[in-house]
Design an enzyme around this catalytic site. Structure first.
Site, PDB file in Angstrom:
ATOM      1  N   PHE A   1       0.854  -1.186   0.000  1.00  0.00           N
ATOM      2  CA  PHE A   1       0.000   0.000   0.000  1.00  0.00           C
ATOM      3  C   PHE A   1       0.890   1.235   0.000  1.00  0.00           C
ATOM      4  O   PHE A   1       1.766   1.383   0.859  1.00  0.00           O
ATOM      5  CB  PHE A   1      -0.916   0.036   1.223  1.00  0.00           C
ATOM      6  CG  PHE A   1      -1.793   1.271   1.255  1.00  0.00           C
ATOM      7  CD1 PHE A   1      -2.936   1.334   0.480  1.00  0.00           C
ATOM      8  CD2 PHE A   1      -1.452   2.374   2.030  1.00  0.00           C
ATOM      9  CE1 PHE A   1      -3.734   2.480   0.472  1.00  0.00           C
ATOM     10  CE2 PHE A   1      -2.235   3.513   2.034  1.00  0.00           C
ATOM     11  CZ  PHE A   1      -3.382   3.566   1.251  1.00  0.00           C
ATOM     12  N   LYS A  55       3.291   9.425   8.822  1.00  0.00           N
ATOM     13  CA  LYS A  55       2.606   8.912  10.003  1.00  0.00           C
ATOM     14  C   LYS A  55       3.225   9.422  11.302  1.00  0.00           C
ATOM     15  O   LYS A  55       3.033  10.564  11.671  1.00  0.00           O
ATOM     16  CB  LYS A  55       2.500   7.394   9.926  1.00  0.00           C
ATOM     17  CG  LYS A  55       1.520   6.939   8.828  1.00  0.00           C
ATOM     18  CD  LYS A  55       1.171   5.487   8.931  1.00  0.00           C
ATOM     19  CE  LYS A  55       0.210   5.052   7.821  1.00  0.00           C
ATOM     20  NZ  LYS A  55      -1.149   5.593   7.966  1.00  0.00           N
ATOM     21  N   ASP A  74       9.557   2.129   1.575  1.00  0.00           N
ATOM     22  CA  ASP A  74       8.390   2.864   2.061  1.00  0.00           C
ATOM     23  C   ASP A  74       8.257   2.578   3.559  1.00  0.00           C
ATOM     24  O   ASP A  74       7.758   1.538   3.972  1.00  0.00           O
ATOM     25  CB  ASP A  74       7.138   2.423   1.309  1.00  0.00           C
ATOM     26  CG  ASP A  74       5.907   3.241   1.698  1.00  0.00           C
ATOM     27  OD1 ASP A  74       5.910   3.836   2.800  1.00  0.00           O
ATOM     28  OD2 ASP A  74       4.939   3.273   0.923  1.00  0.00           O
TER      29      ASP A  74
END
Length: 425
Positions: free
Chosen positions: A137, A267, A238
């Site tokens: 994702f 995040k 990532d």
């Protein structure tokens, strides 16, 4: 004020495309706990999807933001820059794995960080193609969707994806895909679909997030590094969900003996304030010309101030060590009930980035129904859990790493009770 009343208003005013895991509306939060508008307390094992690793409203983060609010809130770094942006870049450059000079750019979201990493890779290599992995994702922008290895709900109905994006299977032994299988698929990709000389980057999550918390094997990551070096391809890690102590090290790539050329972060970088980053080899990061990177809100002074405090808290409170201890405690509890719950087919995850996977015992297939039953039973008992995985059959655990010991015990009891009740049902 009632959750149900707000939910009715939400249905009338907000696009249904914004999916919601719960229908509880937050009123306040502190560390690992959230209270809704009706006054009910919940233990938060989602952390806003791995955003508040340092807990909701950590005092040092809040104080840093307050101090910045008293100075200035926005100038746009590309117009009137500020030293705190430079200092944060210096800190990240020194923290990321790799014994080479690094540079950083700050943007706003994880998807934006991924977009910029691909821009930089294409500019630096003069190539266009990108390879990602099934189950990965990487965001909801068009390039993020193209890279993401899951169709529903992320790609369905949105039309053609950007070209020159290819996918290979991610090695998940539990689902019959070995490291050798993944590498063979990459080799076949190079023979049948794309010349490796046209590939700018291979992007990989060191631990898949939405895909199911599957950790990339060490030999797989080493092989990717060798493939990239052989063909002049850039390796992009990532770390949007894996970064900042979640896996028991500052970054998940610290578990490997290889360093990526580019790393994306977001995040928990700023503990709940919008901030993301791309850090990489200095010569690669310098490939785009002035004005090619950035954004109006990129590197917000509020987010930067919060990020400095987050990095301080991780170091001062030894959160990498605490993540390892909490994860071991959680996995031990899950292992202790596995014999009584044959639906549990796997318990995994480095540090405090943990997951439990469920199958239908009779069918021997992934059971999203069982995972969702556990989630709903836990929510009814005051514990917020998230599911994930290509099959939706995985519960992921993402509590703040600062969770109080007593609250952790309470949460583990709820987890066990919820799994046992789902089994009994």
């Amino acid at each position: 004020m009632k959750n149900s009343a707000i939910s009715e208003r939400k249905n009338q005013s907000i696009s249904r495309g914004v999916g919601m895991t719960t229908q509880i509306y937050a009123d306040r939060a502190e560390n690992s706990e959230i209270w809704d508008v009706e006054g009910r307390r919940y233990i938060d094992f989602s952390s806003g999807i791995a955003v508040v690793n340092t807990g909701h409203r950590h005092p040092k983060v809040i104080e840093a933001v307050k101090q910045q609010l008293d100075r200035f809130t926005h100038t746009c770094h590309q117009v009137v820059p500020y030293e705190s942006y430079v200092h944060l870049a210096e800190r990240l450059n020194g923290m990321l794995p790799g014994k080479f000079d690094k540079k950083t750019v700050f943007v706003t979201t994880g998807a934006e960080a991924v977009e910029n990493a691909i821009k930089i890779a294409r500019n630096a290599t003069g190539r266009q193609a990108v390879i990602a992995f099934s189950g990965g994702f990487h965001g909801r922008t068009f390039m993020g969707m193209a890279l993401t290895g899951k169709v529903v709900p992320y790609k369905v109905g949105f039309g053609a994806m950007p070209a020159d994006v290819f996918h290979a299977p991610f090695p998940v032994a539990l689902h019959g895909v070995s490291v050798a299988d993944s590498l063979a698929a990459l080799d076949k990709l190079f023979k049948a679909d794309v010349d490796p000389g046209r590939v700018a980057a291979i992007i990989v999550e060191p631990v898949q997030g939405e895909g199911g918390f599957y950790e990339a094997p060490r030999d797989f990551m080493a092989a990717l590094r060798n493939i990239c070096d052989q063909h002049g391809i850039l390796l992009v890690a990532d770390e949007v969900q894996t970064g900042f102590a979640r896996t028991g090290k500052m970054f998940a790539m610290d578990h490997h003996d290889v360093a990526p050329d580019l790393t994306t972060m977001a995040k928990s970088l700023a503990g709940g304030f919008p901030l993301s980053a791309v850090t990489g080899r200095a010569e690669i990061m310098d490939a785009p010309g002035p004005g090619g990177l950035g954004g109006t809100y990129g590197g917000s002074p509020i987010g930067v101030a919060a990020a400095h405090a987050v990095l301080d808290v991780i170091e001062e409170e030894k959160l990498c060590d605490r993540a390892n201890a909490l994860g071991a405690r959680l996995k031990q509890r899950l292992v202790s009930i596995r014999e009584d719950v044959p639906e549990i087919v796997d318990i995994r995850g480095p540090g405090f980035m943990n997951a439990v996977e469920f199958n239908d015992v009779k069918k021997g297939l992934p059971s999203a129904e069982f995972a969702n039953a556990v989630r709903l039973k836990a929510l009814d008992k005051g514990l917020i859990l998230l599911t994930c995985g290509v099959y939706g059959n995985v519960i992921r655990f993402l509590s703040p790493i600062t969770i109080q010991d007593g609250v952790m015990t309470e949460a583990l009891d709820i987890v066990e009770t919820s799994i046992r009740e789902a089994r009994a049902a």
